[in-house]
Design a protein around this motif. Structure first.
Motif, PDB file in Angstrom:
ATOM      1  N   ALA A   1       0.832  -1.200   0.000  1.00  0.00           N
ATOM      2  CA  ALA A   1       0.000   0.000   0.000  1.00  0.00           C
ATOM      3  C   ALA A   1       0.866   1.248   0.000  1.00  0.00           C
ATOM      4  CB  ALA A   1      -0.918   0.001   1.223  1.00  0.00           C
ATOM      5  N   GLU A   2       0.429   2.271  -0.698  1.00  0.00           N
ATOM      6  CA  GLU A   2       1.146   3.544  -0.691  1.00  0.00           C
ATOM      7  C   GLU A   2       0.320   4.622  -0.006  1.00  0.00           C
ATOM      8  OE1 GLU A   2       1.993   6.952  -3.882  1.00  0.00           O
ATOM      9  OE2 GLU A   2       3.225   5.174  -4.268  1.00  0.00           O
ATOM     10  N   ILE A   3       0.919   5.268   0.981  1.00  0.00           N
ATOM     11  CA  ILE A   3       0.385   6.507   1.545  1.00  0.00           C
ATOM     12  C   ILE A   3       1.166   7.626   0.857  1.00  0.00           C
ATOM     13  CG2 ILE A   3       0.049   7.893   3.618  1.00  0.00           C
ATOM     14  CD1 ILE A   3      -1.616   5.343   3.607  1.00  0.00           C
ATOM     15  N   GLN A   4       0.462   8.509   0.166  1.00  0.00           N
ATOM     16  CA  GLN A   4       1.112   9.410  -0.784  1.00  0.00           C
ATOM     17  C   GLN A   4       2.192  10.293  -0.164  1.00  0.00           C
ATOM     18  OE1 GLN A   4      -1.154  12.520  -3.283  1.00  0.00           O
ATOM     19  NE2 GLN A   4      -1.117  10.680  -4.563  1.00  0.00           N
TER      20      GLN A   4
ATOM     21  N   ARG B   1       4.218   1.664   2.020  1.00  0.00           N
ATOM     22  CA  ARG B   1       5.249   2.574   1.484  1.00  0.00           C
ATOM     23  C   ARG B   1       4.778   4.018   1.645  1.00  0.00           C
ATOM     24  NH1 ARG B   1       4.723   2.852  -3.461  1.00  0.00           N
ATOM     25  NH2 ARG B   1       6.507   4.280  -3.571  1.00  0.00           N
ATOM     26  N   THR B   2       5.728   4.911   2.004  1.00  0.00           N
ATOM     27  CA  THR B   2       5.341   6.313   2.104  1.00  0.00           C
ATOM     28  C   THR B   2       6.554   7.228   1.977  1.00  0.00           C
ATOM     29  OG1 THR B   2       4.091   7.926   3.415  1.00  0.00           O
ATOM     30  CG2 THR B   2       5.422   6.349   4.653  1.00  0.00           C
ATOM     31  N   PRO B   3       6.482   8.258   1.130  1.00  0.00           N
ATOM     32  CA  PRO B   3       7.586   9.227   1.017  1.00  0.00           C
ATOM     33  C   PRO B   3       7.651  10.110   2.256  1.00  0.00           C
ATOM     34  CG  PRO B   3       6.126   9.282  -0.908  1.00  0.00           C
ATOM     35  CD  PRO B   3       5.419   8.514   0.152  1.00  0.00           C
TER      36      PRO B   3
ATOM     37  N   ALA C   1      17.366   0.753  -1.277  1.00  0.00           N
ATOM     38  CA  ALA C   1      15.905   0.837  -1.388  1.00  0.00           C
ATOM     39  C   ALA C   1      15.325  -0.428  -1.996  1.00  0.00           C
ATOM     40  CB  ALA C   1      15.513   2.061  -2.211  1.00  0.00           C
ATOM     41  N   LYS C   2      15.954  -0.918  -3.057  1.00  0.00           N
ATOM     42  CA  LYS C   2      15.425  -2.127  -3.710  1.00  0.00           C
ATOM     43  C   LYS C   2      15.508  -3.336  -2.788  1.00  0.00           C
ATOM     44  CE  LYS C   2      15.974  -5.222  -7.656  1.00  0.00           C
ATOM     45  NZ  LYS C   2      16.635  -5.492  -8.952  1.00  0.00           N
ATOM     46  N   GLY C   3      16.688  -3.568  -2.205  1.00  0.00           N
ATOM     47  CA  GLY C   3      16.866  -4.747  -1.359  1.00  0.00           C
ATOM     48  C   GLY C   3      16.052  -4.703  -0.087  1.00  0.00           C
ATOM     49  N   LEU C   4      15.974  -3.525   0.529  1.00  0.00           N
ATOM     50  CA  LEU C   4      15.201  -3.399   1.766  1.00  0.00           C
ATOM     51  C   LEU C   4      13.699  -3.462   1.497  1.00  0.00           C
ATOM     52  CD1 LEU C   4      17.293  -0.627   3.568  1.00  0.00           C
ATOM     53  CD2 LEU C   4      17.088  -3.025   4.259  1.00  0.00           C
ATOM     54  N   LEU C   5      13.245  -2.920   0.348  1.00  0.00           N
ATOM     55  CA  LEU C   5      11.816  -2.982   0.046  1.00  0.00           C
ATOM     56  C   LEU C   5      11.385  -4.418  -0.234  1.00  0.00           C
ATOM     57  CD1 LEU C   5       9.092  -1.717  -0.377  1.00  0.00           C
ATOM     58  CD2 LEU C   5       9.766  -1.093  -2.710  1.00  0.00           C
TER      59      LEU C   5
ATOM     60  N   PHE D   1       7.569   1.281   5.322  1.00  0.00           N
ATOM     61  CA  PHE D   1       8.772   1.545   4.539  1.00  0.00           C
ATOM     62  C   PHE D   1       8.760   3.014   4.130  1.00  0.00           C
ATOM     63  CE2 PHE D   1      11.444   1.465   0.737  1.00  0.00           C
ATOM     64  CZ  PHE D   1      12.498   0.642   1.135  1.00  0.00           C
ATOM     65  N   MET D   2       9.607   3.811   4.779  1.00  0.00           N
ATOM     66  CA  MET D   2       9.624   5.261   4.555  1.00  0.00           C
ATOM     67  C   MET D   2      10.736   5.618   3.577  1.00  0.00           C
ATOM     68  SD  MET D   2       8.792   6.823   8.307  1.00  0.00           S
ATOM     69  CE  MET D   2       7.214   6.476   9.086  1.00  0.00           C
ATOM     70  N   GLU D   3      10.364   6.313   2.508  1.00  0.00           N
ATOM     71  CA  GLU D   3      11.288   6.632   1.423  1.00  0.00           C
ATOM     72  C   GLU D   3      11.631   8.123   1.440  1.00  0.00           C
ATOM     73  OE1 GLU D   3       8.760   3.333  -1.162  1.00  0.00           O
ATOM     74  OE2 GLU D   3       8.856   5.418  -1.837  1.00  0.00           O
ATOM     75  N   PRO D   4      12.890   8.494   1.715  1.00  0.00           N
ATOM     76  CA  PRO D   4      13.265   9.918   1.682  1.00  0.00           C
ATOM     77  C   PRO D   4      13.085  10.471   0.271  1.00  0.00           C
ATOM     78  CG  PRO D   4      14.943   8.587   2.785  1.00  0.00           C
ATOM     79  CD  PRO D   4      14.015   7.634   2.104  1.00  0.00           C
ATOM     80  N   LYS D   5      12.050  11.261   0.081  1.00  0.00           N
ATOM     81  CA  LYS D   5      11.677  11.645  -1.283  1.00  0.00           C
ATOM     82  C   LYS D   5      12.685  12.551  -1.965  1.00  0.00           C
ATOM     83  CE  LYS D   5       8.295  14.905   0.675  1.00  0.00           C
ATOM     84  NZ  LYS D   5       8.286  14.336   2.052  1.00  0.00           N
TER      85      LYS D   5
END
Length: 401
Positions: free
Chosen positions: A153-156, A191-193, A229-233, A245-249
């Motif tokens: 799921a993505e939280i924008q 997932r969320t930026p 990012a790829k391996g951890l996701l 999973f928080m992605e530094p945008k």
């Protein structure tokens, strides 16, 4: 035509005329975008990332990592962070028939293009848009995972994850516990930026990892680069616990590496020592690591011979206590930096644990370099977040105590 309609039409025409007049009179602003007439990207810029020693720019540098032994003989491809995340989700969907990707605008590619092409490749029954309801997105994902499917799921924006807080903290995190292990939602990955971008203001810049780190039953992960990012996701999607999973945008386009094209995972709950040192331990995660790298270089110019051990925590929950404490026992000093506010930030948890376990080895007070305890400001962002100068000053305080 009614008087109200006439007034509305007149007002619209007047505003359009004024706007055109203002645009004609506007003084051109000299900037890096002036030549292309294009606006700055929504994810912002982060100078210095491309030249970082932690960015793997060649095939051999990328595959030298022992954690990538499983793909050591494979190919690599140049990717930025959002492309690496897209590649991870593509592999997850291809290798798991129950996996679905969903969220606001994800079928269109997403705000940051992380899901671009996935709907066309895997079908709109597996990659689809949702209503604008974070609580609904999380609840739907919990239901899917409870039935045995893999829900990505993505939280924008991480700033908007709070309507889903109850679902994540009271439902997802406790599902296995309250059923005595009979049921679980281990197939859920959110997932969320997150993080600052230079112009996001208080609703598009927050780093809320500490809120969720207080919740047993969840895992919280923050990568620093495309390879990570790829391996951890992939590890987060396949882990049998719900993962945020928080992605530094700001790194979506700023960080570019040669990424293995194969299927690989990186360990959750395990920190990575980026540079070995003997005088000071520095801990960070996500985009802050590049700030710390520059701060260390600045401090070393003032203090020649300074030897710093820099650690990427990677997983906030669970965090790698052993790696951090082993390092502090060696160096006797610790500095922690993150973008979230200082009070009750995750640096406080790290500092307390280190005090409990390494007290007799500490040579100086633990330094916490964090954002200030205010709402995230717009025009004052560069003063709000811990930049290179503030972090370098913290290093100097630790060393001169």
């Amino acid at each position: 035509m009614s008087i109200a309609t006439l007034r509305t039409s007149y007002l619209a025409a007047s505003l359009a005329s004024v706007s055109r007049s203002m645009l004609k009179q506007q003084v051109p602003i000299k900037s890096q975008y002036a030549a292309t007439n294009s606006p700055p990207p929504p994810e912002g810029f982060m100078p210095g990332v491309a030249n970082s020693k932690f960015i793997r720019n060649t095939h051999h540098e990328a595959l030298r990592n022992p954690e990538l032994a499983g793909v050591a003989n494979g190919e690599t491809k140049k990717m930025n962070t959002f492309q690496a995340i897209n590649d991870a989700m593509s592999i997850a969907l291809a290798t798991d028939d129950t996996a679905c990707v969903f969220g606001e605008d994800v079928a269109f590619g997403g705000v940051f293009r992380c899901t671009m092409g996935l709907a066309e490749m895997f079908g709109r029954d597996r990659v689809f848009n949702t209503p604008l309801s974070e609580q609904g997105i999380a609840g739907f994902g919990i239901g899917m995972a409870a039935m045995g499917s893999t829900a990505i799921a993505e939280i924008q924006f991480a700033d908007y994850i709070f309507p889903a807080f109850d679902q994540l903290v009271n439902e997802a995190a406790k599902y296995r516990y309250r059923s005595g292990g009979e049921f679980d939602v281990g197939g859920l990955c959110i997932r969320t930026p997150c993080g600052a971008v230079g112009h996001g203001g208080h609703y598009h810049s927050q780093s809320p990892e500490a809120y969720f780190a207080h919740t047993p039953g969840l895992k919280v992960v923050i990568p620093r680069s495309p390879i990570q990012a790829k391996g951890l996701l992939l590890a987060s999607v396949r882990d049998r616990n719900p993962v945020i999973f928080m992605e530094p945008k700001i790194l979506y386009r700023a960080a570019v590496e040669m990424v293995p094209v194969g299927d690989y995972e990186l360990p959750l709950g395990k920190a990575e020592i980026l540079t070995q040192g003997k005088d000071l331990t520095v801990v960070g995660w996500g985009a802050q690591l590049y700030v710390l790298e520059n701060a260390i270089q600045l401090a070393q110019k003032k203090m020649p011979g300074l030897s710093v051990e820099l650690i990427d925590l990677r997983s906030i929950l669970p965090w790698d206590v052993e790696t951090v404490c082993n390092s502090v026992n060696k160096t006797g000093r610790l500095l922690i930096a993150h973008e979230a506010p200082k009070t009750q930030g995750f640096a406080a948890e790290i500092a307390t644990t280190v005090m409990e376990r390494c007290f007799l080895r500490l040579e100086a007070p633990i330094q916490r370099l964090c954002s200030y305890d205010t709402p995230f400001p717009l025009i004052f962002e560069k003063f709000h977040v811990p930049d290179m100068i503030r972090c370098a000053e913290g290093i100097e305080r630790a060393m001169k105590f």
